[in-house]
Scaffold this motif. Structure first.
Motif, PDB file in Angstrom:
ATOM      1  N   THR A  94      39.177  17.717  45.269  1.00  0.00           N
ATOM      2  CA  THR A  94      40.398  18.390  45.729  1.00  0.00           C
ATOM      3  C   THR A  94      40.214  18.958  47.133  1.00  0.00           C
ATOM      4  O   THR A  94      39.234  19.649  47.420  1.00  0.00           O
ATOM      5  N   ALA A  95      41.178  18.663  48.008  1.00  0.00           N
ATOM      6  CA  ALA A  95      41.142  19.113  49.401  1.00  0.00           C
ATOM      7  C   ALA A  95      42.483  19.752  49.742  1.00  0.00           C
ATOM      8  O   ALA A  95      43.466  19.588  49.002  1.00  0.00           O
ATOM      9  N   PRO A  96      42.557  20.496  50.845  1.00  0.00           N
ATOM     10  CA  PRO A  96      43.823  21.138  51.217  1.00  0.00           C
ATOM     11  C   PRO A  96      45.016  20.203  51.240  1.00  0.00           C
ATOM     12  O   PRO A  96      46.135  20.607  50.887  1.00  0.00           O
ATOM     13  N   ALA A  97      44.803  18.968  51.634  1.00  0.00           N
ATOM     14  CA  ALA A  97      45.917  18.019  51.677  1.00  0.00           C
ATOM     15  C   ALA A  97      46.533  17.782  50.305  1.00  0.00           C
ATOM     16  O   ALA A  97      47.697  17.363  50.198  1.00  0.00           O
ATOM     17  N   ASP A  98      45.770  18.076  49.245  1.00  0.00           N
ATOM     18  CA  ASP A  98      46.258  17.854  47.886  1.00  0.00           C
ATOM     19  C   ASP A  98      47.197  18.948  47.414  1.00  0.00           C
ATOM     20  O   ASP A  98      47.923  18.754  46.437  1.00  0.00           O
ATOM     21  N   TYR A  99      47.174  20.108  48.060  1.00  0.00           N
ATOM     22  CA  TYR A  99      48.036  21.202  47.599  1.00  0.00           C
ATOM     23  C   TYR A  99      48.894  21.821  48.702  1.00  0.00           C
ATOM     24  O   TYR A  99      49.744  22.664  48.417  1.00  0.00           O
ATOM     25  N   GLU A 100      48.708  21.398  49.921  1.00  0.00           N
ATOM     26  CA  GLU A 100      49.500  21.955  51.022  1.00  0.00           C
ATOM     27  C   GLU A 100      50.993  21.748  50.794  1.00  0.00           C
ATOM     28  O   GLU A 100      51.813  22.628  51.082  1.00  0.00           O
ATOM     29  N   GLY A 132      39.456  28.420  48.194  1.00  0.00           N
ATOM     30  CA  GLY A 132      40.095  27.774  49.329  1.00  0.00           C
ATOM     31  C   GLY A 132      41.604  27.710  49.173  1.00  0.00           C
ATOM     32  O   GLY A 132      42.353  27.898  50.148  1.00  0.00           O
ATOM     33  N   VAL A 133      42.073  27.435  47.947  1.00  0.00           N
ATOM     34  CA  VAL A 133      43.513  27.423  47.687  1.00  0.00           C
ATOM     35  C   VAL A 133      44.097  28.808  47.957  1.00  0.00           C
ATOM     36  O   VAL A 133      45.153  28.951  48.590  1.00  0.00           O
ATOM     37  N   VAL A 134      43.412  29.847  47.471  1.00  0.00           N
ATOM     38  CA  VAL A 134      43.885  31.222  47.661  1.00  0.00           C
ATOM     39  C   VAL A 134      43.972  31.578  49.143  1.00  0.00           C
ATOM     40  O   VAL A 134      44.959  32.172  49.611  1.00  0.00           O
ATOM     41  N   GLU A 135      42.939  31.203  49.882  1.00  0.00           N
ATOM     42  CA  GLU A 135      42.921  31.504  51.310  1.00  0.00           C
ATOM     43  C   GLU A 135      44.080  30.824  52.031  1.00  0.00           C
ATOM     44  O   GLU A 135      44.755  31.437  52.874  1.00  0.00           O
ATOM     45  N   ARG A 136      44.317  29.563  51.706  1.00  0.00           N
ATOM     46  CA  ARG A 136      45.400  28.834  52.352  1.00  0.00           C
ATOM     47  C   ARG A 136      46.762  29.381  51.925  1.00  0.00           C
ATOM     48  O   ARG A 136      47.680  29.509  52.740  1.00  0.00           O
ATOM     49  N   ALA A 137      46.901  29.723  50.646  1.00  0.00           N
ATOM     50  CA  ALA A 137      48.182  30.192  50.113  1.00  0.00           C
ATOM     51  C   ALA A 137      48.585  31.537  50.702  1.00  0.00           C
ATOM     52  O   ALA A 137      49.781  31.863  50.764  1.00  0.00           O
ATOM     53  N   ARG A 138      47.604  32.310  51.148  1.00  0.00           N
ATOM     54  CA  ARG A 138      47.909  33.626  51.717  1.00  0.00           C
ATOM     55  C   ARG A 138      48.811  33.491  52.944  1.00  0.00           C
ATOM     56  O   ARG A 138      49.658  34.349  53.205  1.00  0.00           O
ATOM     57  N   ILE A 139      48.654  32.408  53.676  1.00  0.00           N
ATOM     58  CA  ILE A 139      49.492  32.164  54.853  1.00  0.00           C
ATOM     59  C   ILE A 139      50.961  32.075  54.449  1.00  0.00           C
ATOM     60  O   ILE A 139      51.852  32.492  55.198  1.00  0.00           O
ATOM     61  N   ARG A 165      38.001  36.053  40.200  1.00  0.00           N
ATOM     62  CA  ARG A 165      37.264  37.135  40.863  1.00  0.00           C
ATOM     63  C   ARG A 165      36.499  36.634  42.078  1.00  0.00           C
ATOM     64  O   ARG A 165      36.286  37.379  43.035  1.00  0.00           O
ATOM     65  N   ARG A 166      36.074  35.384  42.041  1.00  0.00           N
ATOM     66  CA  ARG A 166      35.312  34.829  43.172  1.00  0.00           C
ATOM     67  C   ARG A 166      36.209  34.448  44.346  1.00  0.00           C
ATOM     68  O   ARG A 166      35.710  34.114  45.412  1.00  0.00           O
ATOM     69  N   SER A 167      37.501  34.493  44.144  1.00  0.00           N
ATOM     70  CA  SER A 167      38.431  34.267  45.247  1.00  0.00           C
ATOM     71  C   SER A 167      38.815  35.620  45.829  1.00  0.00           C
ATOM     72  O   SER A 167      38.494  36.665  45.276  1.00  0.00           O
ATOM     73  N   ASP A 168      39.514  35.584  46.926  1.00  0.00           N
ATOM     74  CA  ASP A 168      39.943  36.822  47.565  1.00  0.00           C
ATOM     75  C   ASP A 168      41.436  37.003  47.330  1.00  0.00           C
ATOM     76  O   ASP A 168      42.247  36.835  48.228  1.00  0.00           O
ATOM     77  N   GLY A 169      41.794  37.314  46.072  1.00  0.00           N
ATOM     78  CA  GLY A 169      43.195  37.595  45.773  1.00  0.00           C
ATOM     79  C   GLY A 169      43.843  36.702  44.746  1.00  0.00           C
ATOM     80  O   GLY A 169      45.017  36.917  44.394  1.00  0.00           O
ATOM     81  N   GLY A 170      43.141  35.693  44.225  1.00  0.00           N
ATOM     82  CA  GLY A 170      43.724  34.850  43.186  1.00  0.00           C
ATOM     83  C   GLY A 170      43.843  35.592  41.868  1.00  0.00           C
ATOM     84  O   GLY A 170      43.242  36.646  41.666  1.00  0.00           O
ATOM     85  N   GLY A 171      44.624  35.041  40.962  1.00  0.00           N
ATOM     86  CA  GLY A 171      44.843  35.698  39.683  1.00  0.00           C
ATOM     87  C   GLY A 171      44.720  34.758  38.509  1.00  0.00           C
ATOM     88  O   GLY A 171      44.304  33.605  38.645  1.00  0.00           O
ATOM     89  N   VAL A 172      45.090  35.279  37.350  1.00  0.00           N
ATOM     90  CA  VAL A 172      45.031  34.534  36.093  1.00  0.00           C
ATOM     91  C   VAL A 172      46.429  34.488  35.492  1.00  0.00           C
ATOM     92  O   VAL A 172      47.143  35.495  35.468  1.00  0.00           O
ATOM     93  N   LEU A 173      46.810  33.327  35.042  1.00  0.00           N
ATOM     94  CA  LEU A 173      48.080  33.122  34.352  1.00  0.00           C
ATOM     95  C   LEU A 173      47.821  33.088  32.848  1.00  0.00           C
ATOM     96  O   LEU A 173      46.970  32.331  32.377  1.00  0.00           O
ATOM     97  N   LEU A 174      48.565  33.882  32.104  1.00  0.00           N
ATOM     98  CA  LEU A 174      48.453  33.899  30.648  1.00  0.00           C
ATOM     99  C   LEU A 174      49.563  33.053  30.036  1.00  0.00           C
ATOM    100  O   LEU A 174      50.705  33.089  30.496  1.00  0.00           O
TER     101      LEU A 174
END
Length: 301
Positions: A94-100, A132-139, A165-174
């Motif tokens: 998985t790379a940024p191009a896959d979720y941008e 990486g997803v979290v970092e990109r999504a913050r934008i 927790r290892r990301s900077d701001g990601g969460g968990v969906l229940l």
């Protein structure tokens, strides 16, 4: 600290906004889902703008597409908001191009969250990818949330929380169904860091996993469905709130009272017999009854 409910004061949240996930009626194109959800009385929708595999057919909601423009128009006309967009599948490559694209579409829809699942057997690598997803999504002002599922590589709350927790701001969906099929308890939910919580998807089901065979007919949008009964149930046979035994009221009582709630409850037989409008209305009425019910509870500070 977010309040949690325990055992003494009645807790009821009839005015809490209520959403519906696209998987509930995936055969509806995004503009039609917005309109139908509004008619049924939902406040928000989740929209499936990417798929988790190469077989499922995407709705053509690319940036600048007529369908995306029409979806935005209907959101404005109805006042319905977009709670989340989905779905990003974490895989070895998985790379940024896959979720941008999901982020670009999501920001135009005003989405709050991005639904993420994990198909990577290496959870350390998956954690790095999610960060990486979290970092990109913050934008884009969107918060990714990873969802534990019984038939995916991340199949427990502890795994999902560790990755978040290892990301900077990601969460968990229940998800109420996945929590049960993953073997989680209310104590496990209580133990989860409230700061990691994003929103909760609700549906009902029997307490024990029923014996279910994969449908002979293709699923909406040609979703991939294997022979695992948990996956068959998840994609084809969820029940409206109150029609099963998952203890949804008890689950909501241990969650923060302001946590967003969305119905994710596909049922091929029921939508076939009722039609999309009556089907979504039934889910809305059942979920509203649940939110009105309230059980004895004491909130801890």
């Amino acid at each position: 600290m977010n309040p949690r409910a325990t055992e003494e004061t009645p807790v009821s949240h009839p005015s809490r906004p209520l959403g519906v996930g696209h998987l509930t009626a995936l055969g509806l194109a995004p503009p039609a889902l917005v309109t139908t959800a509004a008619e049924a009385g939902f406040d928000s929708v989740g929209l499936r703008v990417l798929t988790g595999n190469g077989t499922e057919r995407r709705w053509p909601v690319d940036v600048g597409s007529p369908m995306l423009l029409e979806t935005v128009r209907r959101l404005e006309d109805t006042g319905v908001s977009v709670l989340d967009v989905e779905i990003v599948a974490l895989k070895p490559g998985t790379a940024p191009a896959d979720y941008e694209q999901a982020l670009e579409v999501g920001v135009r829809l005003g989405a709050r969250f991005l639904n993420v699942m994990c198909d990577d057997p290496d959870l350390d690598r998956a954690s790095d990818t999610f960060a990486g997803v979290v970092e990109r999504a913050r934008i884009y002002g969107i918060r990714p949330a990873i969802e534990p599922m019984a038939y995916k590589r991340v199949s427990s709350l502890s795994q999902a929380a560790g990755i978040a927790r290892r990301s900077d701001g990601g969460g968990v969906l229940l998800d109420s169904l996945h929590l049960r099929r993953c073997g989680e308890t209310l104590d496990d939910v209580r133990a989860l860091d409230p700061d990691l919580l994003t929103y909760v998807q609700i549906s009902d089901a029997p307490r024990r996993l029923p014996r279910l065979d994969r449908p002979a007919e293709p699923l909406p949008r040609e979703q991939v469905c294997g022979d695992d009964p948990a996956q068959v149930e998840s994609l084809t046979a969820r029940l409206p709130a109150g029609d099963g035994e998952l203890g949804l009221r008890e689950l909501l009582d241990v969650l923060p009272p302001d946590l967003a709630v969305s119905v994710e409850a596909p049922n091929l037989e029921l939508i076939g017999s009722l039609g999309p409008r009556r089907f979504l209305r039934r889910h809305r009425d059942a979920a509203r009854a649940l939110l009105h019910s309230g059980t004895p509870g004491r909130r801890s500070a």
